[in-house]
Scaffold this motif. Sequence first.
Motif, PDB file in Angstrom:
ATOM      1  N   ARG A  97       0.814  -1.209   0.000  1.00 59.98           N
ATOM      2  CA  ARG A  97       0.000   0.000   0.000  1.00 59.98           C
ATOM      3  C   ARG A  97       0.846   1.258   0.000  1.00 59.98           C
ATOM      4  O   ARG A  97       1.966   1.264   0.474  1.00 59.98           O
ATOM      5  CB  ARG A  97      -0.959  -0.017   1.184  1.00 59.98           C
ATOM      6  CG  ARG A  97      -0.268  -0.177   2.510  1.00 59.98           C
ATOM      7  CD  ARG A  97      -1.252  -0.618   3.594  1.00 59.98           C
ATOM      8  NE  ARG A  97      -0.600  -0.646   4.880  1.00 59.98           N
ATOM      9  CZ  ARG A  97       0.143  -1.639   5.350  1.00 59.98           C
ATOM     10  NH1 ARG A  97       0.320  -2.724   4.625  1.00 59.98           N
ATOM     11  NH2 ARG A  97       0.695  -1.576   6.533  1.00 59.98           N
ATOM     12  N   TYR A 111      -5.081   6.760  -1.574  1.00 60.17           N
ATOM     13  CA  TYR A 111      -4.405   5.507  -1.270  1.00 60.17           C
ATOM     14  C   TYR A 111      -4.396   4.622  -2.509  1.00 60.17           C
ATOM     15  O   TYR A 111      -5.240   4.755  -3.400  1.00 60.17           O
ATOM     16  CB  TYR A 111      -5.056   4.784  -0.086  1.00 60.17           C
ATOM     17  CG  TYR A 111      -6.510   4.433  -0.268  1.00 60.17           C
ATOM     18  CD1 TYR A 111      -6.893   3.204  -0.814  1.00 60.17           C
ATOM     19  CD2 TYR A 111      -7.513   5.319   0.109  1.00 60.17           C
ATOM     20  CE1 TYR A 111      -8.226   2.879  -0.979  1.00 60.17           C
ATOM     21  CE2 TYR A 111      -8.847   4.999  -0.055  1.00 60.17           C
ATOM     22  CZ  TYR A 111      -9.205   3.774  -0.599  1.00 60.17           C
ATOM     23  OH  TYR A 111     -10.523   3.460  -0.758  1.00 60.17           O
ATOM     24  N   TYR A 169      -3.394   0.360  -3.400  1.00 54.70           N
ATOM     25  CA  TYR A 169      -2.981  -0.920  -2.828  1.00 54.70           C
ATOM     26  C   TYR A 169      -3.134  -2.036  -3.855  1.00 54.70           C
ATOM     27  O   TYR A 169      -3.860  -1.904  -4.831  1.00 54.70           O
ATOM     28  CB  TYR A 169      -3.772  -1.244  -1.550  1.00 54.70           C
ATOM     29  CG  TYR A 169      -5.250  -1.523  -1.744  1.00 54.70           C
ATOM     30  CD1 TYR A 169      -5.742  -2.822  -1.710  1.00 54.70           C
ATOM     31  CD2 TYR A 169      -6.157  -0.496  -1.953  1.00 54.70           C
ATOM     32  CE1 TYR A 169      -7.096  -3.076  -1.872  1.00 54.70           C
ATOM     33  CE2 TYR A 169      -7.510  -0.742  -2.116  1.00 54.70           C
ATOM     34  CZ  TYR A 169      -7.974  -2.045  -2.078  1.00 54.70           C
ATOM     35  OH  TYR A 169      -9.314  -2.300  -2.241  1.00 54.70           O
ATOM     36  N   PHE A 184      -8.163  -3.564   4.377  1.00 56.87           N
ATOM     37  CA  PHE A 184      -7.235  -4.353   3.572  1.00 56.87           C
ATOM     38  C   PHE A 184      -7.047  -5.753   4.150  1.00 56.87           C
ATOM     39  O   PHE A 184      -6.939  -6.727   3.410  1.00 56.87           O
ATOM     40  CB  PHE A 184      -5.872  -3.662   3.470  1.00 56.87           C
ATOM     41  CG  PHE A 184      -5.902  -2.313   2.794  1.00 56.87           C
ATOM     42  CD1 PHE A 184      -6.869  -1.979   1.866  1.00 56.87           C
ATOM     43  CD2 PHE A 184      -4.947  -1.366   3.104  1.00 56.87           C
ATOM     44  CE1 PHE A 184      -6.886  -0.732   1.245  1.00 56.87           C
ATOM     45  CE2 PHE A 184      -4.942  -0.123   2.496  1.00 56.87           C
ATOM     46  CZ  PHE A 184      -5.919   0.194   1.563  1.00 56.87           C
TER      47      PHE A 184
END
Length: 141
Positions: free
Chosen positions: A11, A74, A76, A129
Amino acid sequence: MADQERCRVERRYLAFFTPWGEEAPTPPNIAAGMLADMVQSVLTEALGAETGIVDMDHLIGASMKHTYHVHLWYAYRFVHNHKFKTPWITGVKEHLADGMKDFFKPDVEGKKSAQSAVSKAKRDLLEKFKKELKEECEKHN
């Protein structure tokens, strides 16, 4: 939880501020094959193209005419046995709050409060996550 050596989530985060009342820009899509160290630069470059944006390091001393909202981009992806199993997925958490306050002054206290809001958002994302990682890892076992 999934075996940390075999399954993990990679991430990247980028916190930034917009003046009160302005919406956060949408993070750019990231090519599936892009190298991890390039993700941060792609996000930073996209952010640099926007006007009225202030990064975390420059909040102190920003225009005193405004209070600011803090946002978090973000990106990821999931990794299994050192192989990338998903492309980069991007998102944004907008108007982060420290307690009930979702606006910050461009001073030392404002920066500390904003950092607290960003830390909480990162913890919340990590929980998300972890849940997705467990499901994703089961697909590869």
